[in-house]
Design an enzyme around this catalytic site. Structure first.
Site, PDB file in Angstrom:
ATOM      1  N   ALA A 133      14.202 -29.297  -5.739  1.00 13.98           N
ATOM      2  CA  ALA A 133      15.464 -29.420  -5.001  1.00 13.98           C
ATOM      3  C   ALA A 133      16.473 -28.285  -5.154  1.00 13.98           C
ATOM      4  O   ALA A 133      17.294 -28.076  -4.271  1.00 13.98           O
ATOM      5  CB  ALA A 133      16.133 -30.729  -5.402  1.00 13.98           C
ATOM      6  N   ALA A 134      16.476 -27.586  -6.288  1.00 10.00           N
ATOM      7  CA  ALA A 134      17.554 -26.616  -6.530  1.00 10.00           C
ATOM      8  C   ALA A 134      17.386 -25.356  -5.679  1.00 10.00           C
ATOM      9  O   ALA A 134      16.252 -24.946  -5.415  1.00 10.00           O
ATOM     10  CB  ALA A 134      17.568 -26.231  -8.013  1.00 10.00           C
ATOM     11  N   PRO A 135      18.497 -24.763  -5.223  1.00 10.02           N
ATOM     12  CA  PRO A 135      19.897 -25.077  -5.542  1.00 10.02           C
ATOM     13  C   PRO A 135      20.521 -26.187  -4.697  1.00 10.02           C
ATOM     14  O   PRO A 135      21.707 -26.458  -4.853  1.00 10.02           O
ATOM     15  CB  PRO A 135      20.611 -23.745  -5.295  1.00 10.02           C
ATOM     16  CG  PRO A 135      19.815 -23.100  -4.203  1.00 10.02           C
ATOM     17  CD  PRO A 135      18.378 -23.496  -4.451  1.00 10.02           C
ATOM     18  N   LYS A 191      18.796 -27.990   0.932  1.00  9.01           N
ATOM     19  CA  LYS A 191      18.202 -29.028   1.780  1.00  9.01           C
ATOM     20  C   LYS A 191      18.608 -30.425   1.310  1.00  9.01           C
ATOM     21  O   LYS A 191      18.700 -31.337   2.121  1.00  9.01           O
ATOM     22  CB  LYS A 191      16.681 -28.860   1.824  1.00  9.01           C
ATOM     23  CG  LYS A 191      16.272 -27.518   2.414  1.00  9.01           C
ATOM     24  CD  LYS A 191      14.795 -27.320   2.518  1.00  9.01           C
ATOM     25  CE  LYS A 191      14.453 -25.870   2.813  1.00  9.01           C
ATOM     26  NZ  LYS A 191      14.763 -24.934   1.705  1.00  9.01           N
ATOM     27  N   ASP A 222       9.635 -28.982  -0.619  1.00  5.28           N
ATOM     28  CA  ASP A 222       9.957 -27.582  -0.289  1.00  5.28           C
ATOM     29  C   ASP A 222       9.438 -26.774  -1.482  1.00  5.28           C
ATOM     30  O   ASP A 222      10.174 -26.487  -2.416  1.00  5.28           O
ATOM     31  CB  ASP A 222      11.474 -27.453  -0.105  1.00  5.28           C
ATOM     32  CG  ASP A 222      11.892 -26.082   0.363  1.00  5.28           C
ATOM     33  OD1 ASP A 222      11.211 -25.520   1.234  1.00  5.28           O
ATOM     34  OD2 ASP A 222      12.907 -25.568  -0.148  1.00  5.28           O
ATOM     35  N   CYS A 229       8.669 -20.918   1.930  1.00  7.50           N
ATOM     36  CA  CYS A 229       9.207 -19.698   2.551  1.00  7.50           C
ATOM     37  C   CYS A 229       8.165 -18.583   2.402  1.00  7.50           C
ATOM     38  O   CYS A 229       8.511 -17.431   2.208  1.00  7.50           O
ATOM     39  CB  CYS A 229      10.562 -19.323   1.966  1.00  7.50           C
ATOM     40  SG  CYS A 229      10.551 -19.042   0.198  1.00  7.50           S
TER      41      CYS A 229
HETATM   42  C1  LIG Z   1      11.793 -23.140  -2.858  1.00  9.68           C
HETATM   43  S1  LIG Z   1      12.784 -23.583  -4.200  1.00  9.68           S
HETATM   44  C2  LIG Z   1      13.625 -24.992  -3.564  1.00  9.68           C
HETATM   45  C3  LIG Z   1      14.793 -24.698  -2.690  1.00  9.68           C
HETATM   46  C4  LIG Z   1      15.584 -25.948  -2.335  1.00  9.68           C
HETATM   47  N1  LIG Z   1      14.716 -26.944  -1.737  1.00  9.68           N
HETATM   48  C5  LIG Z   1      16.756 -25.665  -1.439  1.00  9.68           C
HETATM   49  O1  LIG Z   1      16.639 -25.846  -0.229  1.00  9.68           O
HETATM   50  O2  LIG Z   1      17.823 -25.287  -1.926  1.00  9.68           O
HETATM   51  C6  LIG Z   1      11.624 -24.339  -5.280  1.00  9.68           C
HETATM   52  C7  LIG Z   1      12.249 -24.982  -6.496  1.00  9.68           C
HETATM   53  O3  LIG Z   1      11.226 -25.728  -7.164  1.00  9.68           O
HETATM   54  C8  LIG Z   1      11.428 -25.653  -8.550  1.00  9.68           C
HETATM   55  N2  LIG Z   1      10.136 -26.041  -9.159  1.00  9.68           N
HETATM   56  C9  LIG Z   1       9.057 -25.256  -9.411  1.00  9.68           C
HETATM   57  N3  LIG Z   1       8.046 -25.985  -9.911  1.00  9.68           N
HETATM   58  C10 LIG Z   1       8.492 -27.269  -9.970  1.00  9.68           C
HETATM   59  C11 LIG Z   1       7.907 -28.485 -10.397  1.00  9.68           C
HETATM   60  N4  LIG Z   1       6.656 -28.520 -10.868  1.00  9.68           N
HETATM   61  N5  LIG Z   1       8.644 -29.608 -10.323  1.00  9.68           N
HETATM   62  C12 LIG Z   1       9.924 -29.579  -9.852  1.00  9.68           C
HETATM   63  N6  LIG Z   1      10.527 -28.447  -9.437  1.00  9.68           N
HETATM   64  C13 LIG Z   1       9.818 -27.311  -9.485  1.00  9.68           C
HETATM   65  C14 LIG Z   1      11.878 -24.226  -8.775  1.00  9.68           C
HETATM   66  O4  LIG Z   1      12.564 -24.091 -10.000  1.00  9.68           O
HETATM   67  C15 LIG Z   1      12.783 -24.011  -7.553  1.00  9.68           C
HETATM   68  O5  LIG Z   1      14.111 -24.353  -7.857  1.00  9.68           O
END
Ligand SMILES: C[S@@+](CC[C@H](N)C(=O)[O-])C[C@H]1O[C@@H](n2cnc3c(N)ncnc32)[C@H](O)[C@@H]1O
Length: 301
Positions: A114-116, A119, A180, A234
């Site tokens: 979800a971060a940051p 969405k 995402d 992305c």
């Molecule tokens: C593409 S970014 C998400 C962007 C976010 N959906 C937005 O729209 O602001 C992917 C995120 O997934 C996190 N991430 C990576 N592996 C993960 C996991 N196994 N479980 C949960 N989060 C994870 C990363 O730290 C990163 O913040």
């Protein structure tokens, strides 16, 4: 092989007829785009405020609340009180598409990575805080940024879980899921800047694929039958996009609901119903697939 040569070779391998246009898009200077947060303001009020200080904007066809700054920088917006108070959210146009495609307007929703929170806050706004969102984020520092954005945007029915989404309890069931996924970021590279593309390596691609596979299986498990999920990245690489969706389809527990995007240039795909947005000055390269869990499918994988 240099990083740039590696990127070119991957794009050529994936899109033999389009890779030069893709490269052009990845070299283009991106326009500043943002979204009006309807939990705190309205499009009319934001446009009036921006007009009054001489910042001109234009609307985008696919959303009532997406705006493009005609001239100016992100900083011009970041200095405004409407930004600091969460009336607007800086976000790429492509990144606004997955929540629109998911259209989660009621029930329990999982945002798996979800971060940051671009969405997450968009989903909360689309549903006017009428959905309960679990926002999962593995990285604790990024989770803090997520918490900050949720508060600033007034998304008040979101529960942040700082965890590897692969480890979420198996008993949860959600009405909608947004995955995402973490990815190589090949659709958002700025080829003018070495710091943007130097981390794009075969190792990053491979690690992303392994995580994407595990996360999509988990998402299928946690989705209620007959309900929908979006898988987005992305990235422009088929190994992170179509191949992951095919991996999900092989469980025979989900099917594709075709997506139609009007007035947005897309790239050819070997999988019907999914979309890959062509990178340009206006759009980032982005992949989106909408999946429905087949009723009566066994949840055990
Ligand atoms: C593409 S970014 C998400 C962007 C976010 N959906 C937005 O729209 O602001 C992917 C995120 O997934 C996190 N991430 C990576 N592996 C993960 C996991 N196994 N479980 C949960 N989060 C994870 C990363 O730290 C990163 O913040």
């Amino acid at each position: 092989m240099s990083n740039i040569e590696f990127i070119e070779s991957k794009l050529k391998e994936n899109y033999p007829n389009d890779y030069q246009n893709i490269l052009f898009g990845l070299y283009s200077k991106k326009r500043v785009t943002f979204r009006v947060n309807t939990l705190k303001s309205t499009i009319v009020s934001v446009m009036q405020e921006l007009n009054s200080i001489g910042l001109m904007v234009e609307k985008v066809g696919f959303s009532e609340v997406a705006l493009i700054l005609k001239e100016g920088s992100e900083l011009d917006l970041q200095n405004l009180s409407i930004y600091k108070e969460g009336h607007i959210y800086l976000q790429s146009l492509s990144s606004m598409l997955p929540p629109i495609v998911l259209n989660a307007l009621k029930g329990d929703v999982l945002d798996m990575a979800a971060a940051p929170g671009g969405k997450t806050t968009q989903m909360a706004a689309l549903a006017q805080n009428q959905i309960q969102i679990m926002a999962c984020e593995q990285n604790p520092i990024r989770a803090q940024k997520l918490e900050f954005n949720l508060k600033r945007q007034g998304a008040n029915k979101v529960n942040v879980v700082v965890k590897d989404a692969r480890q979420l309890d198996d008993f949860y069931r959600f009405d909608h899921i947004l995955l995402d996924a973490p990815c190589s970021g090949s659709g958002t590279l700025d080829l003018n800047r070495l710091d943007s593309y130097k981390t794009f390596t075969p190792q990053l691609i491979e690690k992303s694929i392994q995580t994407q596979k595990a996360l999509i299986l988990k998402a299928i498990q946690l989705l209620k039958p007959n309900q929908t999920m979006v898988y987005s990245t992305c990235s422009l690489l088929k190994s992170e996009n179509e191949a992951i969706v095919k991996y999900a389809l092989a469980t025979k527990q989900v099917e594709i609901i075709p997506i139609e995007l009007k007035d947005i240039e897309t790239l050819p795909s070997n999988l019907e119903g999914v979309v890959t947005v062509m990178p340009s000055a206006l759009y980032e390269g982005f992949f989106i697939a909408l999946l429905r869990k087949i009723p009566h499918a066994k949840t055990k994988l």
